[in-house]
Scaffold this motif. Structure first.
Motif, PDB file in Angstrom:
ATOM      1  N   ARG A 463      47.129  33.993  22.069  1.00  0.00           N
ATOM      2  CA  ARG A 463      47.776  34.911  21.147  1.00  0.00           C
ATOM      3  C   ARG A 463      47.887  36.323  21.707  1.00  0.00           C
ATOM      4  NH1 ARG A 463      47.174  33.520  15.515  1.00  0.00           N
ATOM      5  NH2 ARG A 463      47.063  31.276  15.375  1.00  0.00           N
ATOM      6  N   LEU A 464      47.221  36.570  22.842  1.00  0.00           N
ATOM      7  CA  LEU A 464      47.229  37.931  23.384  1.00  0.00           C
ATOM      8  C   LEU A 464      48.549  38.202  24.105  1.00  0.00           C
ATOM      9  CD1 LEU A 464      43.655  38.046  24.896  1.00  0.00           C
ATOM     10  CD2 LEU A 464      44.442  39.111  22.790  1.00  0.00           C
ATOM     11  N   SER A 465      48.847  39.493  24.253  1.00  0.00           N
ATOM     12  CA  SER A 465      50.015  39.869  25.047  1.00  0.00           C
ATOM     13  C   SER A 465      49.708  39.531  26.503  1.00  0.00           C
ATOM     14  CB  SER A 465      50.260  41.363  24.898  1.00  0.00           C
ATOM     15  OG  SER A 465      50.624  41.932  26.133  1.00  0.00           O
ATOM     16  N   TYR A 466      50.754  39.248  27.283  1.00  0.00           N
ATOM     17  CA  TYR A 466      50.518  38.903  28.696  1.00  0.00           C
ATOM     18  C   TYR A 466      49.819  40.046  29.415  1.00  0.00           C
ATOM     19  CZ  TYR A 466      54.409  41.920  30.028  1.00  0.00           C
ATOM     20  OH  TYR A 466      55.214  42.990  30.233  1.00  0.00           O
ATOM     21  N   ARG A 467      50.000  41.284  28.898  1.00  0.00           N
ATOM     22  CA  ARG A 467      49.393  42.445  29.547  1.00  0.00           C
ATOM     23  C   ARG A 467      47.877  42.343  29.520  1.00  0.00           C
ATOM     24  NH1 ARG A 467      53.761  44.839  27.171  1.00  0.00           N
ATOM     25  NH2 ARG A 467      55.158  45.826  28.662  1.00  0.00           N
ATOM     26  N   LEU A 468      47.335  41.714  28.508  1.00  0.00           N
ATOM     27  CA  LEU A 468      45.891  41.575  28.395  1.00  0.00           C
ATOM     28  C   LEU A 468      45.453  40.184  28.857  1.00  0.00           C
ATOM     29  CD1 LEU A 468      43.711  43.461  27.574  1.00  0.00           C
ATOM     30  CD2 LEU A 468      43.787  42.544  25.263  1.00  0.00           C
ATOM     31  N   ARG A 469      46.336  39.206  28.608  1.00  0.00           N
ATOM     32  CA  ARG A 469      45.978  37.837  28.941  1.00  0.00           C
ATOM     33  C   ARG A 469      45.774  37.689  30.448  1.00  0.00           C
ATOM     34  NH1 ARG A 469      50.654  34.512  28.518  1.00  0.00           N
ATOM     35  NH2 ARG A 469      50.871  35.470  26.486  1.00  0.00           N
ATOM     36  N   HIS A 470      46.663  38.305  31.190  1.00  0.00           N
ATOM     37  CA  HIS A 470      46.594  38.147  32.632  1.00  0.00           C
ATOM     38  C   HIS A 470      45.306  38.738  33.229  1.00  0.00           C
ATOM     39  CE1 HIS A 470      48.683  37.008  36.311  1.00  0.00           C
ATOM     40  NE2 HIS A 470      47.916  37.963  36.832  1.00  0.00           N
ATOM     41  N   PRO A 471      44.998  40.001  32.887  1.00  0.00           N
ATOM     42  CA  PRO A 471      43.746  40.573  33.431  1.00  0.00           C
ATOM     43  C   PRO A 471      42.521  39.757  33.030  1.00  0.00           C
ATOM     44  CG  PRO A 471      44.969  42.240  32.191  1.00  0.00           C
ATOM     45  CD  PRO A 471      45.775  41.001  32.156  1.00  0.00           C
ATOM     46  N   LEU A 472      42.487  39.292  31.778  1.00  0.00           N
ATOM     47  CA  LEU A 472      41.337  38.504  31.329  1.00  0.00           C
ATOM     48  C   LEU A 472      41.212  37.239  32.159  1.00  0.00           C
ATOM     49  CD1 LEU A 472      41.293  38.684  27.428  1.00  0.00           C
ATOM     50  CD2 LEU A 472      39.481  39.346  29.014  1.00  0.00           C
ATOM     51  N   ALA A 473      42.359  36.598  32.363  1.00  0.00           N
ATOM     52  CA  ALA A 473      42.347  35.359  33.135  1.00  0.00           C
ATOM     53  C   ALA A 473      41.912  35.643  34.571  1.00  0.00           C
ATOM     54  CB  ALA A 473      43.738  34.731  33.109  1.00  0.00           C
ATOM     55  N   ALA A 474      42.403  36.760  35.122  1.00  0.00           N
ATOM     56  CA  ALA A 474      42.084  37.091  36.510  1.00  0.00           C
ATOM     57  C   ALA A 474      40.587  37.299  36.688  1.00  0.00           C
ATOM     58  CB  ALA A 474      42.850  38.339  36.926  1.00  0.00           C
ATOM     59  N   LEU A 475      39.962  37.933  35.685  1.00  0.00           N
ATOM     60  CA  LEU A 475      38.522  38.187  35.769  1.00  0.00           C
ATOM     61  C   LEU A 475      37.727  36.908  35.627  1.00  0.00           C
ATOM     62  CD1 LEU A 475      37.526  41.314  33.728  1.00  0.00           C
ATOM     63  CD2 LEU A 475      37.521  40.948  36.179  1.00  0.00           C
ATOM     64  N   ALA A 476      38.198  36.078  34.721  1.00  0.00           N
ATOM     65  CA  ALA A 476      37.357  34.958  34.301  1.00  0.00           C
ATOM     66  C   ALA A 476      37.508  33.725  35.162  1.00  0.00           C
ATOM     67  CB  ALA A 476      37.682  34.618  32.844  1.00  0.00           C
ATOM     68  N   HIS A 477      38.612  33.631  35.930  1.00  0.00           N
ATOM     69  CA  HIS A 477      38.819  32.349  36.601  1.00  0.00           C
ATOM     70  C   HIS A 477      37.751  32.152  37.675  1.00  0.00           C
ATOM     71  CE1 HIS A 477      40.408  32.968  40.681  1.00  0.00           C
ATOM     72  NE2 HIS A 477      40.760  34.147  40.216  1.00  0.00           N
ATOM     73  N   PRO A 478      37.385  30.900  37.936  1.00  0.00           N
ATOM     74  CA  PRO A 478      36.294  30.647  38.875  1.00  0.00           C
ATOM     75  C   PRO A 478      36.667  31.182  40.265  1.00  0.00           C
ATOM     76  CG  PRO A 478      37.057  28.618  37.796  1.00  0.00           C
ATOM     77  CD  PRO A 478      37.994  29.685  37.408  1.00  0.00           C
ATOM     78  N   GLY A 479      35.683  31.737  40.950  1.00  0.00           N
ATOM     79  CA  GLY A 479      35.918  32.219  42.309  1.00  0.00           C
ATOM     80  C   GLY A 479      36.716  33.503  42.367  1.00  0.00           C
ATOM     81  N   SER A 480      36.737  34.268  41.272  1.00  0.00           N
ATOM     82  CA  SER A 480      37.512  35.500  41.282  1.00  0.00           C
ATOM     83  C   SER A 480      36.846  36.578  42.137  1.00  0.00           C
ATOM     84  CB  SER A 480      37.687  36.019  39.862  1.00  0.00           C
ATOM     85  OG  SER A 480      36.436  36.339  39.308  1.00  0.00           O
ATOM     86  N   GLY A 481      35.541  36.393  42.445  1.00  0.00           N
ATOM     87  CA  GLY A 481      34.870  37.336  43.339  1.00  0.00           C
ATOM     88  C   GLY A 481      34.557  38.667  42.689  1.00  0.00           C
ATOM     89  N   THR A 482      34.704  38.744  41.356  1.00  0.00           N
ATOM     90  CA  THR A 482      34.452  40.021  40.691  1.00  0.00           C
ATOM     91  C   THR A 482      32.967  40.270  40.500  1.00  0.00           C
ATOM     92  OG1 THR A 482      35.402  38.738  38.915  1.00  0.00           O
ATOM     93  CG2 THR A 482      36.374  40.863  39.348  1.00  0.00           C
ATOM     94  N   LEU A 483      32.181  39.201  40.524  1.00  0.00           N
ATOM     95  CA  LEU A 483      30.760  39.344  40.229  1.00  0.00           C
ATOM     96  C   LEU A 483      30.104  40.316  41.205  1.00  0.00           C
ATOM     97  CD1 LEU A 483      28.891  38.088  38.152  1.00  0.00           C
ATOM     98  CD2 LEU A 483      28.135  36.488  39.898  1.00  0.00           C
ATOM     99  N   GLY A 484      30.381  40.146  42.508  1.00  0.00           N
ATOM    100  CA  GLY A 484      29.798  41.012  43.536  1.00  0.00           C
ATOM    101  C   GLY A 484      30.165  42.468  43.298  1.00  0.00           C
ATOM    102  N   SER A 485      31.439  42.718  42.979  1.00  0.00           N
ATOM    103  CA  SER A 485      31.867  44.100  42.749  1.00  0.00           C
ATOM    104  C   SER A 485      31.138  44.692  41.559  1.00  0.00           C
ATOM    105  CB  SER A 485      33.354  44.164  42.462  1.00  0.00           C
ATOM    106  OG  SER A 485      34.041  43.204  43.171  1.00  0.00           O
ATOM    107  N   ILE A 486      31.012  43.888  40.512  1.00  0.00           N
ATOM    108  CA  ILE A 486      30.358  44.403  39.306  1.00  0.00           C
ATOM    109  C   ILE A 486      28.905  44.757  39.615  1.00  0.00           C
ATOM    110  CG2 ILE A 486      29.531  43.761  37.014  1.00  0.00           C
ATOM    111  CD1 ILE A 486      32.132  42.241  36.618  1.00  0.00           C
TER     112      ILE A 486
END
Lengths: 855, 238
Positions: A463-486
């Motif tokens: 139900r979210l706008s693509y503007r929010l859906r995309h970033p959320l998906a990018a963060l959450a998908h497996p292997g996004s590598g964001t954990l190390g940065s955080i």
């Protein structure tokens, strides 16, 4: 593979690796820079002190004490060989006023007075303006003063001022003084007079606290043995009385050196943090680099490179880049050392710390190399395990490391962190605590971040706008590598914010948390017959809550029959000082309400009266402050023997008090039963609240009527301490900033590492019709989320940690955190977005077809 | 014209991969002997096991069962290090996707195996090889600066650089247009003839395979047909 081929291959391989080199430079550069700056600073200061040890003591050896030398000591000094020169100094804090003929007539201020007898200083020079020798300008009727005295009182050289009621002509100002270090706390600017000048004032005879130093200079041919002989002679003559501190230039400034060692330790660990965060960046960079080179690795294997040759090749390359990064960091750290004085103000005398510190540079470079090796090893080991069959089948992934290899790698990592911490802290316990704490924090950050990311992944995105859906998906998908940065960014923010909050707690306590009814000033050295007059002046100045108590100076001789010298044997210098310094005793009819009896007579009472407190008819009683009792090892029933200016006095401890020092009321460690000390020589100490606008007038009036009385303004002293703390805190935060910088670099690195994926993503988004601006917006939202998650975890941890430190370590109420927390949150998000977008710039610029074709 | 020792001798080579509950068998007990100087094409549809067979012949992959001898060396039992040394001395490769090292120039790509084998004056040799593939003037170019055909010619020069007794090629013209493909193939055959190299070509293109003296057809991991196409004997021995 021959060594020559290895070298050639390294050179060929490193070509066109500019971006990776930049990354190494920044990742390692910040951390190594911090390490070099800290190590160089403490080493430079240490060297500065060692080089100037004679100047700092102004002599080869000295006896310091509050009391006059004993006759035996005097005789020994008089009997020293003719070629041993002797001089004396007398230091005290006192009030001075502008001379009656000057524009500021009668205005008073607090100064640190030093009276000189004999040739002083033996080493170093006191530089004066006008530039003439001190001996020429200083007579019994003149004084030379620090420039602040002139500016504060509006005086000029040649005009008069009054010290202890006597007139002195200002002969010059002091441009530089060899044994005064900016970092040490002072109550007022310096004034020099001669001993004859001091004698004119009779300040010495009023029972003021005078630090007496007898200075010795050996003849130029004097050897180390001569010095030791001299010290041995003096020590023998002092008869083991610790109050006479006998030291040589080599041992002087022990407290200062200890302080530097502590600063080196703790700041060294703060610096190491940024290096470790940089290490995470190295690991990330190396992983991204190798991920892009799996095909090449397979080809090398086909051409006949053995796994260990591949490891040697890449390890050498990594170390070479690490060396470049570390050297750049060393240059950066050296530059920081150059500008550090700007942050430290006059904490460190100008010119003491030279920016070029080879030992510090070496330490930084070695730590940088070691950590780069340790952090890149896991990935490099995987490089040796790329199956050559990948040349035939692109989807062949590197073989997983064996369990043994993983344990070896983890052990190495732990050992690497511990080892570098050990180098920085030079204490195994501290290094272990640091390593474990860091591990715990990293695990906590990683755990919470993983939970949060998991939570984000579960948000229904349809139900979210693509503007929010995309970033959320990018963060959450497996292997996004964001954990190390955080985790990396989080550690940086955590460190800086914690430091800032603790410092804020400390300084707000010093600056504003004075109780409403706390005294604004103290009067010290009031003679008993002056008290009535001084009290009248106070009332005339509108003083309220006037309080005054008698003060009797005495020296502790024994505890339960054990001589103090014996108790002090082998104790730390601080404890020795506690035991042997001149003690202040008082007697009162009623204790202040901030005193609670925690043991012995009148247990539990707040502000007990003498009647309830002292009930034993047969002994002279004493109520002892709790912490002091603990330091001393005394309890209810202990007998303390004092030497009250020559008269021995036994006092039995019948109660122990807890004192709330934060009220800033008058309080003493020793409260004696009334009727014991009344006839002893004594002064009075007074406290009062005076409206700030009338403080100057009161100071002048008191200086005029009672020139020996010293007025200490509470607010001003606290402000000075807070300012000192602020400067130290500034330096610490400056270093902590390196950690944040390293965290930001890592975030950018993580984004850069995924640039090919990014490029494809941009291309696809553009192909389905998004403009470059919309894509940038989507990316910005993604990085903002990364920043927000990192900031959120770091803020919660930092607030908790700083509260714990403030309350547990410093016993302070926690300060307000809203301001710093808001700044931390906003700047983390901003920095994350900026770093992320910058790193995606290349991907955003490419035309979609290029990215799609290269797949 | 047989010699005592075959270049390649595969005995009962089986390769299975874990796949779900039951393992997937890619190669079923393949027996194969290739003599020095032979030009062999291995043909078969997608999924027939061609590439797996090639990987095992090159020591890039290990058989699950069976034995592989390359010039007498037992590849099936050698360590990774020893396998690397065998590849260094005895094998040349040509791949469909060229597989040049992107951060090395054309000449450096050719130099690397020569340097590894410890030959004197590797520079002159690399220059000569590049001239032989018609790229004498392009040695200083990086792979991205070369066309596909040029890249594959550099790969040919590299494959022959250490004068290996055996050359393995995996769809060497697969990424090239027909003109370039033909040119590369012609060059490959010339070089092979000049160096006397044994040549194993994996392809699914019958036209390409038709150039070989012997064709081995794979289907479902088994040798379906092994036929000699020219007068030169490529004997099968048990």
């Amino acid at each position: 593979m021959t060594f020559g081929l290895l070298l050639r291959q390294i050179v060929r391989d490193l070509r066109g690796q500019g971006a990776r080199l930049v990354f190494f430079l920044v990742c390692l550069g910040t951390g190594v820079g911090a390490v070099v700056a800290v190590a160089g600073f403490s080493r430079g200061l240490e060297n500065g002190i060692r080089d100037r040890a004679r100047q700092l003591l102004a002599a080869d050896a000295a006896i310091s004490s509050l009391r006059k030398l004993t006759p035996t000591l005097e005789n020994t000094v008089a009997g020293l060989p003719k070629d041993v020169e002797v001089a004396r100094t007398f230091e005290l804090v006192t009030m001075i006023t502008a001379g009656s003929s000057t524009a500021a007539a009668g205005e008073a201020m607090l100064v640190e007075l030093k009276a000189l007898e004999g040739r002083y200083p033996f080493y170093g020079t006191i530089t004066l303006a006008p530039e003439r020798p001190l001996t020429e300008l200083l007579t019994k009727d003149t004084a030379v003063v620090a420039p602040e005295v002139l500016s504060r009182l509006g005086l000029r050289v040649g005009e008069d001022l009054a010290i202890g009621g006597e007139r002195f002509r200002i002969a010059a100002t002091i441009a530089a003084e060899p044994d005064r270090i900016g970092g040490t706390f002072t109550l007022g600017p310096r004034i020099f007079v001669t001993k004859e000048g001091l004698d004119r004032t009779s300040l010495e005879s009023f029972g003021s606290r005078v630090v007496r130093k007898t200075l010795f200079k050996l003849p130029p041919a004097g050897t180390r043995e001569d010095l030791e002989r001299l010290v041995a002679t003096l020590k023998a003559a002092s008869n083991g009385v610790l109050e006479y501190r006998i030291e040589t230039y080599a041992e002087s400034q022990a407290n200062l050196r200890d302080g530097i060692a502590r600063v080196d330790k703790y700041l060294g660990l703060v610096a190491l943090l940024s290096l470790l965060v940089g290490g995470v960046g190295i690991a990330q960079t190396v992983r991204a680099w190798l991920a892009g080179r799996l095909d090449s690795l397979a080809v090398l294997a086909c051409l006949g490179f053995r796994p260990r040759e591949v490891l040697a090749l890449f390890l050498s390359e990594t170390l070479l880049l690490a060396l470049a990064g570390s050297l750049a960091g060393a240059a950066f750290g050296t530059a920081v050392l150059g500008v550090l004085p700007l942050f430290l103000g006059d904490l460190v005398p100008a010119g003491w710390v030279s920016a070029w510190q080879p030992a510090g540079v070496l330490r930084g470079v070695l730590l940088g190399l070691a950590l780069a090796a340790v952090f890149s090893l896991p990935t490099l080991l995987a490089a040796g395990r790329v199956p050559p069959a990948r040349v035939l089948r692109r989807d062949t992934e590197p073989l997983p490391l064996s369990r043994l290899s993983i344990s070896v790698v983890l052990t190495l990592l732990f050992a690497g962190v511990f080892g570098t911490a050990l180098v920085q802290a030079r204490s195994a316990l501290l290094a272990l605590q640091f390593t474990l704490a860091l591990l715990a924090v990293a695990l906590l950050l990683a755990g919470v971040a993983a939970l949060l990311l998991n939570g984000l992944a579960r948000i229904p995105r349809e139900r979210l706008s693509y503007r929010l859906r995309h970033p959320l998906a990018a963060l959450a998908h497996p292997g996004s590598g964001t954990l190390g940065s955080i985790v990396a960014l989080g550690i940086g923010v955590l460190v800086v914010l914690t430091l800032a909050l603790v410092e804020r707690s400390l300084s707000s306590q010093l600056r504003s948390d004075l109780p409403k009814d706390a005294p604004t000033l103290f009067l010290i050295d009031v003679q008993p017959d002056q008290w009535a007059g001084a009290e009248k002046e106070l009332r005339a100045a509108g003083a309220t809550r006037i309080d005054s108590v008698p003060v009797v100076m005495a020296r502790l001789k024994a505890l339960d029959g054990q001589p103090v010298e014996k108790l002090a044997e082998g104790a730390k210098e601080n404890k020795q000082w506690t035991l042997t310094r001149e003690q202040r005793l008082t007697y009162v009819d009623k204790l202040a309400d901030d005193n609670e009896i925690v043991a012995g007579q009148a247990l539990g009472a707040h502000g007990a009266t003498a009647k309830t407190l002292f009930v034993k008819p047969d002994v002279a009683e004493l109520s002892l402050e709790r912490d002091f009792a603990k330091d001393l090892g005394a309890k209810v029933g202990s007998v303390l023997t004092f030497d009250v200016q020559g008269v021995p006095l036994d006092l039995t401890v019948t109660s122990i008090r807890a004192v709330n020092w934060k009220t800033f009321g008058i309080n003493f460690f020793f409260v004696v039963e009334p009727g014991v000390l009344e006839d002893a020589p004594q002064t009075r100490l007074a406290a009062a609240r005076v409206p700030p606008e009338r403080e100057d007038a009161l100071r002048s009036a008191l200086a005029r009527s009672f020139p020996n009385v010293t007025l200490v303004p509470v607010r001003e002293v606290l402000e000075k301490i807070a300012a000192l703390l602020g400067r130290l805190g500034g330096a610490v935060r400056f270093l902590g900033g390196f950690t944040v910088l390293a965290g930001v670099v890592i975030l950018a690195g993580a984004v850069g590492a995924t640039s090919s994926r990014r490029g494809r993503e941009v291309a696809l988004l553009k192909t389905i019709g998004l403009s470059r601006a919309s894509v940038s917006g989507i990316f910005a939202a993604e990085y903002a989320l990364v920043g927000l998650v990192a900031a959120g975890i770091a803020i919660v941890s930092a607030v908790t940690l700083s509260h714990a430190i403030a309350v547990e370590v410093f016993d302070l109420p926690p300060a307000g955190t809203a301001g710093p927390v808001l700044v931390a949150a906003l700047s983390t998000v901003f920095v994350a977005v900026a770093a992320g977008l910058l790193a995606s710039l290349g991907a955003l610029r490419r035309r979609p077809i290029e990215a799609l074709r290269s797949e | 014209m047989t010699t005592a020792r075959p270049v390649l001798d595969l005995r009962g080579v089986t390769r299975t991969l874990p796949s779900g509950d039951s393992p997937l068998t890619i190669l079923h007990a393949v027996d194969l002997v290739i003599q020095p100087g032979e030009f062999v094409a291995i043909l078969g549809p997608s999924g027939s096991g061609k590439s797996t067979l090639l990987g095992i012949m090159a020591g890039l992959d290990r058989p699950s069962a069976g034995e592989v001898y390359l010039d007498g060396e037992p590849l099936h039992s050698l360590s990774e290090d020893a396998l690397a040394l065998v590849r260094r001395r005895k094998l040349g490769f040509v791949f469909q996707s060229f597989q040049l090292l992107p951060n090395l120039t054309a000449k450096e790509n050719v130099l690397l195996p020569i340097e590894l084998s410890g030959v004197r004056d590797p520079g002159a040799r690399a220059t000569a090889l590049l001239a032989a593939v018609g790229l004498g003037a392009r040695g200083h170019h990086y792979p991205v600066q070369l066309s596909g055909g040029e890249q594959q010619r550099v790969a040919l020069a590299r494959a022959f650089a250490s004068e290996p007794p055996l050359l393995l090629a995996d769809e060497p013209t697969g990424n090239l247009d027909s003109t370039n493909g033909t040119a590369v193939m012609t060059l490959l055959e010339e070089l092979r003839a000049r160096h006397g190299t044994t040549f194993v070509l994996v392809t699914h293109d019958p036209a390409l395979a038709a150039r070989a003296e012997r064709q081995i057809h794979l289907r479902d991991g088994r040798v379906e047909r092994d036929e000699l196409r020219a007068s030169r004997p490529g004997l099968r021995s048990a």
